[in-house]
Every structure is written in structure tokens, then in C-alpha cells.
Design an enzyme around this catalytic site. Sequence first.
Site, PDB file in Angstrom:
ATOM      1  N   CYS B 125       1.148  -1.296  -0.192  1.00  7.15           N
ATOM      2  CA  CYS B 125      -0.441  -0.395   0.352  1.00  7.15           C
ATOM      3  C   CYS B 125       0.905   1.593  -0.087  1.00  7.15           C
ATOM      4  O   CYS B 125       0.218   2.445  -0.322  1.00  7.15           O
ATOM      5  CB  CYS B 125      -0.900   0.272   1.208  1.00  7.15           C
ATOM      6  SG  CYS B 125      -1.607  -1.233   1.211  1.00  7.15           S
ATOM      7  N   HIS B 269      -3.721   6.980   2.155  1.00  4.23           N
ATOM      8  CA  HIS B 269      -3.772   5.748   1.535  1.00  4.23           C
ATOM      9  C   HIS B 269      -5.378   4.884   2.407  1.00  4.23           C
ATOM     10  O   HIS B 269      -5.322   4.778   2.915  1.00  4.23           O
ATOM     11  CB  HIS B 269      -2.682   4.689   1.750  1.00  4.23           C
ATOM     12  CG  HIS B 269      -3.391   2.933   2.305  1.00  4.23           C
ATOM     13  ND1 HIS B 269      -3.793   2.612   1.259  1.00  4.23           N
ATOM     14  CD2 HIS B 269      -3.302   2.470   2.524  1.00  4.23           C
ATOM     15  CE1 HIS B 269      -4.731   1.262   0.316  1.00  4.23           C
ATOM     16  NE2 HIS B 269      -3.433   0.744   1.798  1.00  4.23           N
ATOM     17  N   ASN B 300     -10.258  -1.242  -0.087  1.00  5.27           N
ATOM     18  CA  ASN B 300      -8.763  -0.407  -0.059  1.00  5.27           C
ATOM     19  C   ASN B 300      -7.868  -1.235  -1.039  1.00  5.27           C
ATOM     20  O   ASN B 300      -8.662  -2.851  -1.486  1.00  5.27           O
ATOM     21  CB  ASN B 300      -8.724  -1.913   1.146  1.00  5.27           C
ATOM     22  CG  ASN B 300      -6.966  -1.465   1.249  1.00  5.27           C
ATOM     23  OD1 ASN B 300      -6.172  -1.143   1.170  1.00  5.27           O
ATOM     24  ND2 ASN B 300      -6.824  -2.103   2.240  1.00  5.27           N
TER      25      ASN B 300
END
Lengths: 80, 344
Positions: B125, B269, B300
Site C-alpha cells: 500500500c 492510503h 482498499n
Amino acid sequence: MATKDEVLEGLAEIVNEIAGIPTEDVELDKSFTDDLDVDSLSMVEVVVAAEERFDVKIPDDEVKNLKTVGDAVNYILTNA
Amino acid sequence: MSNTPQIRPVTGAQYSRIHGVGGYRPVRVIPNAEVLTWIESSDEWIRTRSGIAERRWAGPEESVAEMSVQAAGKAIAQAGIDPARIGGVIVATVSHLKQTPAVATEIAERLGCGTAPAFDISAACAGFGYGLGLADGMVRGGSAEYVLVIGVERLSDLTDTSDRSTAFIFGDGAGAAIVGPSDTPGIGKVVWGSDGSQKDVISQTEAWDTAFAKQDAINGAGEETRWPALRMEGQTVFRWAVWEMAKVAQQALDAAGITADQLGAFIPHQANMRITDAMIKALKLPESVPVARDIAETGNTSAASIPLAMERMLESGEARSGDLALIIGFGAGLVYAAAVVTLP
């Protein structure tokens, strides 16, 4: 060194701020998840706030043992 | 020794900035209602724990390469450059399941980037931030005029749909940015790092060779084998992502000489809305700063989440070109990367 009542009072304020639970509901025998509806992520927020307020380290491994408000108060009294 | 030959020095651009950003969102929408056919949960539980209402999952045609080409095409168009001037293609991904060759070479070829160096990086990420840091260095170091940075994931391929704690989190998509020369600083110091002592808190359940060895051992014995998936220790990740990452975000602000009230956007993020909310508190971010909340409809998407959220904020008018944005990525490794950037 904080007394048991002072730790309980401080913890109640933290739980109130993070989870919106009235401070008078935060009693020693209450379970964070079952009685106070503090979910796992809110519990982390409570723990971090408690660490700061009471100058104590509460490792991740320990968090799962803190099932009731009393468990948390005792842990803080023993380790602060 | 006066005759020792000297290597000609390399000179690059004085500064760099993001010239264009683009995203690709898969066609198929997976609402929470569909997730509830896989796991014992509720729409309200998923929303309060993660802020996610729906996510996009890629179909067979929406490969890592295809989504990347689509996103990059938009970024190149916004930058207004000839793809032939792209001197580097960096693809951040953890979900391109064919390891060799790097997917970046196919993407570079399809976009018309000539013989540009093209390679994949694995920084989960934080992948977009890592790519941005590399691109900034390449542009200022003189090894490329423009660099294409792509964050792309098909996390649906690595999702265990029977795992209550992760089945609802992940999504697929691609985001891309063109980094190139600038007259003024457009990318602040990238504050990045890793903590391998926590390598196990977010990880693939097992290596592919282990999974295949198990399959061979079972060899049709009727026992269920499981494709490796992503799993994480939620509470540990939450604590690290909020309080440790708030410090990193502050370091990126300090390094750039920017204060939080000067930001036109905060683009963390998109890991979990709860992490974003807690990080805002820990950072003491002023309420006036718009915050990316793309996760509600995108899930996500790991390396893709920051450029996807950036594109959405610019398209919706929540943030404007020229605004300063604080970006921060963090994830499996553990790894992190934060920087203040000028929005394209």
C-alpha cells in the site's frame, strides 16, 4: 500514583470521548465489547489514549486480555 | 594522474512535479449486500468498521496490464506529453500473479514508451509513494525526462471470501501519474521506510511454492486446498497505521516546510475509513482541509488507492490543480511513504 477511583474516572472519560458512552456506565464489571459496544478498533484508540494519560505501555498482546473495565484498571494500576 | 579519464557528469531537472493523474475502476460493483452472501456479517457492521459501502472487482478482461494502460492513458493525456518522452515505467503492485516478466514492460510497450526502462516494485500500500520517490529521483538525477508511476491491484484474486475480517476490505483498480521536470518544487522530500520486524502482521497466508506443495501432497485426496490470500492483524495494523503514520505524515510536512493549514488536500492510503478518521485526529488536521474518502465506493485497492483518490478529488472539485496535497501510503512489510505534492 493514581488511585483506583482516579484510573476508573480517567478511563471513563476516555471511553466517553472515543465511543460516546456516558461516563457513569463505565463500571468495573462492564465488558468493553459486550456491555459498552466498544469495537476492536475503538479499543485500540482507548488503549493509546490510556497509555498517554496514565504513562503506561499496553502492548498489543495485552489488549486482548483487557476484557472488562476492571481488567484495564488493574493493568494500569499494576504497570503504571 | 592528471590523465585519469573523468566520467561526464549527469544533470537532471532541478525540480519535479506530477504532470497528470488518471485512474481506472473496474466495471463490476460489489455492494456490501453481495459480500454478505459470503460471510456472516451485516451492512452496518462493515460500514462502521471500515467505511466501505461497495468496492469494484475486476473481470477476466480487466487484467493488471489492461487496467494500468487505461489509467496511464488518462494520466498521459492530462500531462499532454508524447508517450515516447516517458523514460521510465514503474509499476507498484502485489497482485500481478505472473511474476516474470515484470508487467511494466508490456504496459510500456502498449503505451508507446519505446525502450523506456520498465520494472515492477513490491511495496504494497506504500507502492505509489515508493514509485513517486523513485520517479522524483530519476527526473532530478537525469536518468529520465518523464516517468510513469502506476499503482495497480487485483486484490480480489488474493481475497479469502470466507474470512470475516478481510473479505469486505479489498478492491481492484489502477491509478497512474506522470512525473516530470518542473520550474518549482512540486514533490517534497519523500519520507519513506520499512519495519521488517512486523513483516507478519499483513501478509500472504503462504508462499506459492508451499501452496503448490500442499496441493501435490493432497493430490486429489478430497481435502480442500486454499489459494494464498491476504490476511492481517487488524488491531496491530490499526495502531501502527494511525499513530506511527501520523508521525511520518508530520515529518513529510516538516520536510516540505508546509503546515497542515496550507494543505488543499489530505490523501492517505484508503485502508479503512476508521484509520483515516483517527489519523486526522492524531495529526490535528484542520477541518478546512478536504480529506480523500474514496474508500467508501472503491474499497482498499492498496497501491492504486492514492492516485485513484487523487483523481476523484480533482474531478469532483474537492481539490484543485496547484493545491498542495499530503499523501501517505502504509502497508504490508511494514512499509510507508509520505510526501507533500502539488496536485496536477
